[in-house]
Design a protein around this motif. Structure first.
Motif: not given
Lengths: 53, 410
Positions: A30-45
């Motif tokens: 989901t978009i929420n999980l995508c955003r959480a992954i991006c935040k953890a990796l310090g990258k953008t979507l």
């Protein structure tokens, strides 16, 4: 970042198998999980989830 | 017709304790989540120490009682046996029967269930051929009535010739089995509606026996057998045990609710989004498995094609089939255990339950309780339970090895 699947899963708050399924393309997060992954990796979507041509 | 009341009370108590143990264990796992230190959920260190001690004590008591229940609640043997054979000459002259009745006494020394095997067969007829005997071969009708010393009827039935057994609960004391002989329809109806059936049923029976066509003058020598054998279930404490078990479960439930409310809400099992989706699919597949297997069971039951088991057992197997599908699907897709659960503890506990069930099943096979009248008994469910829990263990073990391989490659 040199993170294992388990480390990333712990940071994001999901199971390692979920991260594995996302990497293999077996699961669409989901978009929420995508955003959480991006935040953890310090990258953008775009950098992580953009489909390569 | 054969009646077999519930057996193996101690096995039911044993399983009750196992279920209590499993439930408490699950709560312990929930409340004692010791997942990865990087997990966001707080573990059960928030629970007060005395709650942990209390739960530990309850766990230990349940486990000890479960292990000892086979000894504490062992079935009491009942060796009462009364086996009597005799002959009686019955004469019919001008439609009147003589004697009009005969009786025999027997005694039971303990309260309990008794298998009463009774037969009366005209001399010259093989007892095994009664089912093929024509009604015209028996020129009069016999009614058996078993009464206690106060004249209270414990059992009664009627036939021309019969070879049957039934289970009846008898208290210790003296009993009389009286055989009444009938050649007259009206006399039989009067007796039947007064002693063992309604007026309509009495007339139906009289029509079935067809006195007018089959009563004939003559002399018949009848061979009688009355055998009363104790069935082994005479534990008068059984109701007390069940009440005690109910009270124990009630008290433990109250304790669990209180402890659960004091526990932090974020220690409840939580699944990530992928696991929720998988579990949803698992519930769906399990639901349809139950529906399809129940439909199949209904078809087999209505067509009288049950594969050597009672219908209630078949329907229960349908539920187990659904549970198996759900558990295996979720376990294989890594969605059975929550993120904040220690899967190792749960697998160990469920495996122990599976082993307990397997042991009980083997004990039942050794004691010859697996089959009754050529049909599987409820003891078969112990095997199904064992397979369900142990298959979960096998699936988790396989997935663990696959995950370990993936992690090493990662």
């Amino acid at each position: 970042m040199d993170l294992s699947q388990q480390d990333l899963a712990d940071k994001v708050g999901v199971s390692r198998q979920t991260i594995n399924a996302i990497e293999k393309g077996d699961y669409n997060p989901t978009i929420n999980l995508c955003r959480a992954i991006c935040k953890a990796l310090g990258k953008t979507l775009d950098e992580i989830f953009w489909e390569e041509e | 017709m054969n009646y077999y009341p519930a057996k193996n009370v101690h096995q039911k108590i044993f399983m009750t304790f196992c279920k209590i143990y499993l439930t408490i264990s699950k709560v312990c796992c929930i409340l004692s989540t010791t997942g990865n230190k990087h997990k966001r959920r707080k573990d059960a260190k928030n629970m007060k120490q005395h709650h942990k001690v209390l739960l530990g004590i309850i766990l230990s008591i349940c486990l000890v009682l479960a292990l000892l229940s086979g000894v504490i609640f062992k079935d009491k043997e009942n060796n009462n046996t009364s086996d009597q054979y005799w002959k009686q000459t019955i004469t019919i002259e001008n439609g009147k029967v003589s004697p009009e009745s005969s009786s025999i006494d027997f005694r039971v020394t303990e309260d309990g269930n008794y298998n009463i095997a009774y037969s009366w067969v005209p001399e010259g007829t093989n007892v095994d051929d009664i089912v093929n005997m024509d009604r015209s071969e028996s020129t009069f009708i016999t009614v058996i009535k078993i009464t206690d010393k106060d004249g209270v009827t414990k059992f009664s039935t009627s036939a021309g010739a019969v070879n049957l057994n039934t289970i009846n609960y008898l208290e210790a004391g003296d009993y009389t089995a009286t055989y009444y002989y009938f050649t007259d329809r009206d006399t039989f109806v009067e007796y039947a509606k007064k002693h063992f059936c309604s007026e309509d049923e009495a007339y139906d029976l009289a029509d079935f026996f067809d006195f007018e066509n089959y009563v004939k003058d003559g002399t018949t020598v009848m061979n009688y057998n009355l055998s009363v054998t104790g069935e082994g279930i005479a534990n008068s404490g059984s109701p007390l045990i069940m009440i005690g078990a109910f009270i124990a479960i009630f008290v433990i439930t109250i304790i669990l609710v209180i402890v659960g409310k004091k526990a932090k809400t974020d220690s409840l099992p939580e699944f990530d989004e992928r696991q929720e989706i998988i579990r949803g699919k698992g519930f769906k597949y399990g639901f349809f498995t139950i529906l399809i297997s129940l439909a199949l069971a209904l078809l087999l039951d209505s067509a009288n094609m049950l594969p050597m088991m009672h219908s209630s057992l078949l329907y229960t197997l349908s539920i187990f089939a659904g549970l198996f599908v759900f558990a295996e699907y979720c376990a294989w897709n890594e969605a059975y255990f929550a993120l904040n659960q220690n899967s190792n503890y749960i697998v160990i506990y469920t495996s122990l339950i599976g082993v307990f069930n397997l042991i009980i099943f083997v004990m039942n096979v050794i004691r010859g309780n697996l089959f009754e009248d050529g049909k599987l008994t409820v003891s078969f469910l112990n095997l199904i339970c064992a397979l369900l829990f142990l298959s979960l263990f096998v699936t988790c073990a396989i997935k663990k090895s696959i995950n370990a391989k993936e992690e090493s490659e990662d």
